[in-house]
Write an enzyme that holds these catalytic residues in place. Structure first.
Site, mmCIF file in Angstrom:
data_model
loop_
_atom_site.group_PDB
_atom_site.id
_atom_site.type_symbol
_atom_site.label_atom_id
_atom_site.label_comp_id
_atom_site.label_asym_id
_atom_site.label_seq_id
_atom_site.Cartn_x
_atom_site.Cartn_y
_atom_site.Cartn_z
ATOM 1 N N CYS A 84 27.555 34.510 -8.412
ATOM 2 C CA CYS A 84 27.666 33.163 -8.960
ATOM 3 C C CYS A 84 27.298 33.209 -10.425
ATOM 4 O O CYS A 84 26.146 33.388 -10.765
ATOM 5 C CB CYS A 84 26.730 32.224 -8.214
ATOM 6 S SG CYS A 84 26.861 30.541 -8.756
ATOM 7 N N THR B 137 12.713 43.211 -34.200
ATOM 8 C CA THR B 137 11.283 42.934 -33.985
ATOM 9 C C THR B 137 11.055 42.618 -32.514
ATOM 10 O O THR B 137 11.794 41.834 -31.911
ATOM 11 C CB THR B 137 10.837 41.751 -34.874
ATOM 12 O OG1 THR B 137 11.100 42.114 -36.221
ATOM 13 C CG2 THR B 137 9.355 41.439 -34.690
ATOM 14 N N ASN C 118 20.746 43.117 -4.599
ATOM 15 C CA ASN C 118 20.304 41.746 -4.870
ATOM 16 C C ASN C 118 20.814 40.724 -3.860
ATOM 17 O O ASN C 118 20.163 39.721 -3.605
ATOM 18 C CB ASN C 118 20.714 41.318 -6.291
ATOM 19 C CG ASN C 118 22.133 41.692 -6.634
ATOM 20 O OD1 ASN C 118 22.539 42.845 -6.526
ATOM 21 N ND2 ASN C 118 22.905 40.702 -7.045
HETATM 22 N N1 PMP Z 1 20.550 44.045 -11.723
HETATM 23 C C1 PMP Z 1 20.287 43.379 -10.595
HETATM 24 C C2 PMP Z 1 20.244 44.106 -9.296
HETATM 25 C C3 PMP Z 1 20.064 41.997 -10.638
HETATM 26 O O1 PMP Z 1 19.797 41.328 -9.506
HETATM 27 C C4 PMP Z 1 20.141 41.325 -11.888
HETATM 28 C C5 PMP Z 1 19.937 39.826 -11.979
HETATM 29 N N2 PMP Z 1 20.647 39.086 -11.037
HETATM 30 C C6 PMP Z 1 20.395 42.085 -13.036
HETATM 31 C C7 PMP Z 1 20.603 43.437 -12.917
HETATM 32 C C8 PMP Z 1 20.442 41.436 -14.405
HETATM 33 O O2 PMP Z 1 19.130 41.055 -14.782
HETATM 34 P P1 PMP Z 1 18.796 40.204 -16.075
HETATM 35 O O3 PMP Z 1 18.879 38.787 -15.650
HETATM 36 O O4 PMP Z 1 17.386 40.587 -16.451
HETATM 37 O O5 PMP Z 1 19.764 40.567 -17.136
#
Ligand code: PMP
Length: 372
Positions: A312, A227, A139
């Site tokens: 962050c 649900t 990410n």
């Molecule tokens: N895994 C990765 C690689 C992410 O970039 C993120 C969000 N930053 C998440 C998991 C968590 O995702 P969510 O916001 O849907 O919980």
């Protein structure tokens, strides 16, 4: 004017998805009810399940809807409770924090998982219950992991293979079937769908190892009680459909132009993972002895919304464990900003962004010298 350059944090919701969700808000039935309204809700969920399954090339029955990727990762790692577990050092915290006693797989300075380490460790371990969790795309850096090779190693040693594919969907193609992935995590809001919904896809092989973290009325084959969030699931399905046509690869040219301009205009700036395979919309740029937090705030004042390369959460910027894992120079580690594009930018937009960034970096550097 403001420019949103933070697609990887949350993608702007696609306007057609908003319309589809608005039209679904009056589905009153509970999907578990057997009357017409219940069946209508159930049908909408199953339609979404099919589209999402098609997007990641798996069987619809393998999809378990969750509140997002964090829950999906928690559910996946719950599977590994009694297993010898290997997690890469650059995983999202929603994977890393699940299992503090996991074996950490290092990455190279190019941000790629060390395959030799993985293979040697799987080979030499006496345990027969092995679990490996490695993300498809990071990410922060946008670096793509060699999933096919990792999968080959996991298969050779009969390890269960979990992939957090949150930052891969809509950017690169992912096939659960072809890559022999056992568990795969997806998040809706990273592909232009609503927030608060995601899924874990579970292959037949691991269904028996899975135990729910939320129990209740037996929804989602008993693996996620409660649900179902019908409208969210409909929006997620619609976004998955668009993601199949999403052309984030079209942002490659803009990303490269930004990187070239920044490196030529701003001394001591470097592109993280420049020579690694990366998704086309992401650029992580580090500046020597500059605080990323100051850059993000100053850019925001000028109308440019980017992220800090560091994790962050709750508005607090901390050091990036990803850059630390890549052994980045200490002077750069706190100074990386992530630009993640939603669309191609025109030359004026690119030039304005880079010019303002240069001005801000200069101002911060001068202030630092003055304080010293
Ligand atoms: N895994 C990765 C690689 C992410 O970039 C993120 C969000 N930053 C998440 C998991 C968590 O995702 P969510 O916001 O849907 O919980």
């Amino acid at each position: 004017m403001s420019l949103y350059l933070d697609y990887n944090a949350s993608a702007p919701i696609i306007s057609d998805v908003i319309e589809i969700m608005n039209n679904s808000i009056d589905i009153i039935g509970n999907p578990s009810s057997i009357h017409s309204s219940g069946r209508k809700a159930k049908k909408a969920i199953e339609d979404s399940r099919e589209i999402i399954a098609e997007t990641i090339d798996t069987n619809p029955k393998n999809i378990i809807f969750t509140s997002g990727a964090t829950e999906a990762n928690t559910l996946a790692l719950n599977c590994s409770k009694e297993m010898t577990t290997f997690i890469s050092s650059i995983e999202h915290d929603s994977v890393l924090k699940q299992k503090t006693n996991a074996n950490i797989i290092p990455v190279t300075s190019e941000g790629i998982v060390n395959l030799e380490f993985l293979e040697n460790n799987l080979k030499n371990i006496s345990s027969e219950n092995l679990f490996v969790s490695i993300m498809a795309v990071n990410n922060e850096t946008g670096i793509i992991q060699p999933l096919e090779e990792i999968s080959r190693i996991c298969k050779k040693y009969n390890a269960i293979f979990h992939v957090d594919a949150v930052q891969a969907i809509g950017r690169i193609s992912i096939s659960m079937n072809n890559f022999n992935i056992d568990l795969l995590t997806v998040s809706s809001h990273k592909i232009g769908g609503p927030k608060g919904i995601g899924c874990l896809a579970v292959s037949d092989k691991v269904y028996t190892s899975l135990s729910p973290i939320i129990m209740g009325g037996g929804q989602e084959r008993g693996f996620r009680g409660g649900t179902e969030a019908v409208s969210q699931i409909i929006g997620f399905g619609a976004a998955a459909k668009y993601s199949q046509r999403l052309k984030l690869c079209n942002t490659l040219n803009s990303r490269d132009l930004i990187e070239e301009a920044v490196v030529s205009m701003i001394p001591n700036s470097i592109i993280i993972g420049k020579n690694s395979p990366r998704v086309a919309n992401t650029s992580l740029i580090a500046f020597k002895d500059i605080s990323a937090e100051s850059l993000v705030i100053a850019l925001d004042i000028e109308g440019y919304e980017v992220s800090s390369g560091s994790a962050c959460s709750s508005g607090k910027v901390s050091e990036s464990h990803v850059l630390r894992a890549m052994s980045l120079d200490e002077s750069l580690i706190k100074g990386a900003i992530r630009v993640s594009l939603t669309r191609s930018l025109n030359n004026n937009e690119i030039l304005s962004f880079c010019t303002i960034l240069k001005r801000i970096v200069n101002q911060i550097s001068k202030k630092k010298k003055f304080i010293k």
